[in-house]
Design a protein around this motif. Structure first.
Motif, PDB file in Angstrom:
ATOM      1  N   LEU A 268       5.351   4.399  -1.115  1.00 57.19           N
ATOM      2  CA  LEU A 268       4.879   3.156  -0.507  1.00 57.19           C
ATOM      3  C   LEU A 268       5.063   3.228   1.006  1.00 57.19           C
ATOM      4  N   ASP A 269       4.125   2.653   1.729  1.00 53.67           N
ATOM      5  CA  ASP A 269       4.218   2.646   3.187  1.00 53.67           C
ATOM      6  C   ASP A 269       5.466   1.916   3.659  1.00 53.67           C
ATOM      7  N   ARG A 270       5.876   0.896   2.932  1.00 58.32           N
ATOM      8  CA  ARG A 270       7.056   0.102   3.296  1.00 58.32           C
ATOM      9  C   ARG A 270       7.991  -0.026   2.096  1.00 58.32           C
ATOM     10  N   GLY A 271       8.271   1.080   1.438  1.00 63.21           N
ATOM     11  CA  GLY A 271       9.142   1.069   0.265  1.00 63.21           C
ATOM     12  C   GLY A 271      10.536   0.542   0.530  1.00 63.21           C
TER      13      GLY A 271
ATOM     14  N   ASP B 193       0.839  -1.197   0.000  1.00 64.14           N
ATOM     15  CA  ASP B 193       0.000   0.000   0.000  1.00 64.14           C
ATOM     16  C   ASP B 193       0.872   1.243   0.000  1.00 64.14           C
ATOM     17  N   GLY B 194       0.318   2.302  -0.551  1.00 63.00           N
ATOM     18  CA  GLY B 194       1.023   3.570  -0.579  1.00 63.00           C
ATOM     19  C   GLY B 194       0.064   4.718  -0.762  1.00 63.00           C
TER      20      GLY B 194
ATOM     21  N   LEU C 190       4.098  12.886  -6.724  1.00 59.94           N
ATOM     22  CA  LEU C 190       4.201  11.962  -7.848  1.00 59.94           C
ATOM     23  C   LEU C 190       4.112  10.543  -7.312  1.00 59.94           C
ATOM     24  N   LEU C 191       3.063   9.818  -7.684  1.00 61.30           N
ATOM     25  CA  LEU C 191       2.815   8.464  -7.203  1.00 61.30           C
ATOM     26  C   LEU C 191       3.463   7.419  -8.109  1.00 61.30           C
ATOM     27  N   TYR C 192       3.208   7.539  -9.402  1.00 67.97           N
ATOM     28  CA  TYR C 192       3.787   6.618 -10.369  1.00 67.97           C
ATOM     29  C   TYR C 192       3.708   7.235 -11.757  1.00 67.97           C
ATOM     30  N   ALA C 193       4.452   6.639 -12.684  1.00 67.64           N
ATOM     31  CA  ALA C 193       4.517   7.150 -14.047  1.00 67.64           C
ATOM     32  C   ALA C 193       4.637   5.975 -15.009  1.00 67.64           C
ATOM     33  N   ASP C 194       4.518   6.280 -16.291  1.00 62.62           N
ATOM     34  CA  ASP C 194       4.771   5.252 -17.295  1.00 62.62           C
ATOM     35  C   ASP C 194       6.086   5.569 -17.996  1.00 62.62           C
TER      36      ASP C 194
END
Length: 159
Positions: free
Chosen positions: A103-106, A6-7, A83-87
């Motif tokens: 991420l909570d536990r990246g 989760d994040g 910024l959460l994610y990208a392509d």
């Protein structure tokens, strides 16, 4: 696919879940990632697009036109702009590159490889035994992903 990560964004308006282990985790030292993060590198967690579920809120999609490098899209919180994610143009709509810091536990996802070491800050030390490349390797060559993750990588490249 029982494993999940989760994040979310800084303000908590957007929460998401990655279903399953990532295809790979990389540390990118390219100038683009340095500018985007405001740091020496970005930790990117590659996963298939369909394995990301939005739990709360709705990210805003922004497109960055990069000319001959190919356009990229970035999913951000519309409130705090995290910024959460990208392509990436190489993978079309088949994969996302989650920013591990969201991420909570990246910290559980250790980089499989370091890319664009030609622009790595001199004080960054890459652990012994971790694959490193001056730019991007061709089709993940030289990165030890094992059979299952390499098959997933090839599937995202093939579309």
């Amino acid at each position: 696919m029982s494993e999940a990560y989760d994040g979310g964004c800084e303000c908590g308006a957007v929460r998401y879940r990655m279903h399953g282990a990532p295809i790979m985790t990389n540390c990118c030292h390219c100038r683009d990632c340095q500018r985007i993060t405001g740091s020496a590198f970005a930790i990117n967690v590659m996963i298939e697009t369909g394995r990301i579920e939005i739990l709360k809120g709705e990210p805003v999609v922004r497109t960055l036109e990069r000319g001959d490098k190919g356009d990229t899209r970035a999913w951000r919180c519309g409130t705090c702009d995290t910024l959460l994610y990208a392509d990436h143009p190489m993978f079309a709509d088949n994969a996302r590159f989650v920013r591990a810091g969201t991420l909570d536990r990246g910290e559980l996802l250790i980089p499989d490889a370091h890319y664009f070491t030609q622009s790595k800050y001199t004080w960054v030390v890459i652990p012994e035994g971790v694959a490193q490349f001056t730019t991007l390797p061709e089709n993940g060559a030289g990165v030890n992903l094992g059979n299952e993750r390499m098959a997933r990588l090839m599937a995202t490249l093939a579309g």
